[in-house]
Enzyme design. Structure first.
Site, mmCIF file in Angstrom:
data_model
loop_
_atom_site.group_PDB
_atom_site.id
_atom_site.type_symbol
_atom_site.label_atom_id
_atom_site.label_comp_id
_atom_site.label_asym_id
_atom_site.label_seq_id
_atom_site.Cartn_x
_atom_site.Cartn_y
_atom_site.Cartn_z
ATOM 1 N N LYS A 11 6.053 -2.079 5.092
ATOM 2 C CA LYS A 11 6.851 -2.261 3.879
ATOM 3 C C LYS A 11 8.350 -2.333 4.198
ATOM 4 O O LYS A 11 8.789 -1.896 5.262
ATOM 5 C CB LYS A 11 6.525 -1.133 2.890
ATOM 6 C CG LYS A 11 5.072 -1.186 2.398
ATOM 7 C CD LYS A 11 4.804 -0.203 1.270
ATOM 8 C CE LYS A 11 3.374 -0.354 0.759
ATOM 9 N NZ LYS A 11 3.109 0.519 -0.422
ATOM 10 N N TYR A 51 0.552 -7.343 -6.504
ATOM 11 C CA TYR A 51 0.240 -6.026 -7.086
ATOM 12 C C TYR A 51 -0.194 -6.139 -8.550
ATOM 13 O O TYR A 51 -0.068 -5.176 -9.304
ATOM 14 C CB TYR A 51 1.445 -5.091 -6.955
ATOM 15 C CG TYR A 51 1.628 -4.524 -5.563
ATOM 16 C CD1 TYR A 51 0.706 -3.635 -5.018
ATOM 17 C CD2 TYR A 51 2.737 -4.852 -4.798
ATOM 18 C CE1 TYR A 51 0.869 -3.095 -3.746
ATOM 19 C CE2 TYR A 51 2.913 -4.316 -3.515
ATOM 20 C CZ TYR A 51 1.975 -3.438 -3.004
ATOM 21 O OH TYR A 51 2.141 -2.901 -1.746
ATOM 22 N N ASN A 114 5.879 4.262 1.163
ATOM 23 C CA ASN A 114 4.877 4.934 1.983
ATOM 24 C C ASN A 114 4.501 4.121 3.235
ATOM 25 O O ASN A 114 3.371 4.164 3.708
ATOM 26 C CB ASN A 114 3.645 5.289 1.142
ATOM 27 C CG ASN A 114 3.025 4.070 0.473
ATOM 28 O OD1 ASN A 114 3.487 2.951 0.662
ATOM 29 N ND2 ASN A 114 1.977 4.285 -0.301
ATOM 30 N N HIS A 117 1.029 -0.978 3.667
ATOM 31 C CA HIS A 117 -0.059 -1.321 2.754
ATOM 32 C C HIS A 117 -1.362 -1.389 3.542
ATOM 33 O O HIS A 117 -1.353 -1.725 4.731
ATOM 34 C CB HIS A 117 0.212 -2.694 2.116
ATOM 35 C CG HIS A 117 -0.959 -3.223 1.331
ATOM 36 N ND1 HIS A 117 -1.223 -2.804 0.050
ATOM 37 C CD2 HIS A 117 -1.950 -4.094 1.670
ATOM 38 C CE1 HIS A 117 -2.329 -3.420 -0.376
ATOM 39 N NE2 HIS A 117 -2.793 -4.201 0.588
ATOM 40 N N GLU A 128 -6.100 -10.854 -0.076
ATOM 41 C CA GLU A 128 -4.734 -10.560 0.378
ATOM 42 C C GLU A 128 -4.392 -11.349 1.649
ATOM 43 O O GLU A 128 -3.259 -11.825 1.802
ATOM 44 C CB GLU A 128 -4.587 -9.049 0.599
ATOM 45 C CG GLU A 128 -4.663 -8.275 -0.711
ATOM 46 C CD GLU A 128 -4.764 -6.774 -0.549
ATOM 47 O OE1 GLU A 128 -4.815 -6.076 -1.585
ATOM 48 O OE2 GLU A 128 -4.796 -6.276 0.603
HETATM 49 N N1 UDP Z 1 2.703 3.627 -5.898
HETATM 50 C C1 UDP Z 1 3.789 4.244 -6.489
HETATM 51 N N2 UDP Z 1 3.560 5.331 -7.322
HETATM 52 C C2 UDP Z 1 2.298 5.798 -7.571
HETATM 53 C C3 UDP Z 1 1.205 5.156 -6.966
HETATM 54 C C4 UDP Z 1 1.431 4.077 -6.132
HETATM 55 O O1 UDP Z 1 4.929 3.842 -6.283
HETATM 56 O O2 UDP Z 1 2.167 6.776 -8.325
HETATM 57 C C5 UDP Z 1 2.932 2.473 -5.014
HETATM 58 C C6 UDP Z 1 2.743 2.788 -3.528
HETATM 59 O O3 UDP Z 1 3.715 2.054 -2.795
HETATM 60 C C7 UDP Z 1 1.336 2.293 -3.266
HETATM 61 C C8 UDP Z 1 1.269 1.070 -4.167
HETATM 62 O O4 UDP Z 1 2.006 1.451 -5.325
HETATM 63 O O5 UDP Z 1 1.128 2.005 -1.905
HETATM 64 C C9 UDP Z 1 -0.109 0.635 -4.565
HETATM 65 O O6 UDP Z 1 -0.773 1.736 -5.137
HETATM 66 P P1 UDP Z 1 -2.281 2.070 -4.775
HETATM 67 O O7 UDP Z 1 -2.772 3.073 -5.750
HETATM 68 O O8 UDP Z 1 -3.037 0.794 -4.620
HETATM 69 O O9 UDP Z 1 -2.146 2.818 -3.348
HETATM 70 P P2 UDP Z 1 -2.562 2.345 -1.885
HETATM 71 O O10 UDP Z 1 -3.805 1.501 -2.001
HETATM 72 O O11 UDP Z 1 -1.386 1.585 -1.334
HETATM 73 O O12 UDP Z 1 -2.821 3.626 -1.129
HETATM 74 MG MG MG Z 2 -4.143 -0.128 -3.174
#
Ligand code: UDP
Ligand code: MG
Length: 139
Positions: A11, A51, A114, A117, A128
C-alpha cells in the site's frame, strides 16, 4: 511450481516509508512466487472500483484517499493454497491484532494503513489480478 494465486498490493504508506523492498523480500521468503508485478498509482475511480464491496462502509472515503495518496506495488503471487496462506502470512486487518512476525504486525501503522492487501477468495484473486494485469504481464 504449482498451486493457486492470490493478489497483493504494497500500500502507498509502506511504499512512501521505504518498506517496499523489505516487504517484497519477506513475501518471497515466505514461499510466494511472483507471477506478475508493477508499480502504479490508482486513480480515485480505480480505487473506488477495486474496493466497491466496501462502498457503504464508514471508512470507504478515507480508504480510497489513502490508497490513491501515492503509488502501490501490485503483484500476483502463487503458492499452495495461496489465498489462505497469504492472509495468514500478512496477519489480521488491524495490525494491533496481527500475530507477531506477520507483515501487517511489522509494517502496519493503523487498521487503514495496514501495509498490504491480500485477496480474500480464489474468485476475488482472479478478479483483482485481472483488474491490474493483462495476460501479457502474467508469467
Ligand atoms: N479498513 C479500514 N477500516 C476498517 C476496516 C478496513 O480502513 O475498519 C481498510 C483496510 O485498509 C483494509 C481495507 O479497508 O485492508 C479492506 O478491508 P477488509 O475488511 O477487506 O480487510 P482486509 O481484507 O484487507 O484484511
Ligand atoms: Mg478484504
Amino acid at each position: 511450481m504449482s498451486g493457486s494465486i492470490t493478489f497483493t498490493m504494497v500500500k502507498p504508506g509502506s511504499v512512501a516509508d521505504g518498506h517496499a523492498a523489505h516487504i517484497l523480500a519477506k513475501i518471497v521468503e515466505g514461499g510466494f512466487n511472483i507471477k506478475a508485478m508493477k508499480m502504479c498509482r490508482l486513480s480515485k475511480e480505480q480505487a473506488e472500483a477495486f474496493y466497491a464491496i466496501h462502498r457503504d462502509r464508514p471508512f470507504f472515503a478515507s480508504l480510497v484517499s489513502s490508497m490513491t495518496s501515492g503509488p502501490v506495488i501490485a503483484a500476483i503471487l502463487e503458492a499452495e493454497n495461496a489465498v489462505e496462506n497469504y492472509r495468514k502470512y500478512i496477519g489480521a486487518t488491524n495490525p494491533s491484532e496481527a500475530v507477531d512476525g506477520t507483515i501487517r504486525k511489522i509494517y502496519g501503522k493503523s487498521i487503514e494503513a495496514n501495509a498490504v492487501h491480500g485477496s480474500d477468495s480464489d474468485a476475488n484473486a482472479e478478479i483483482e489480478s485481472d483488474f491490474f494485469f493483462s495476460k501479457f504481464e502474467r508469467f
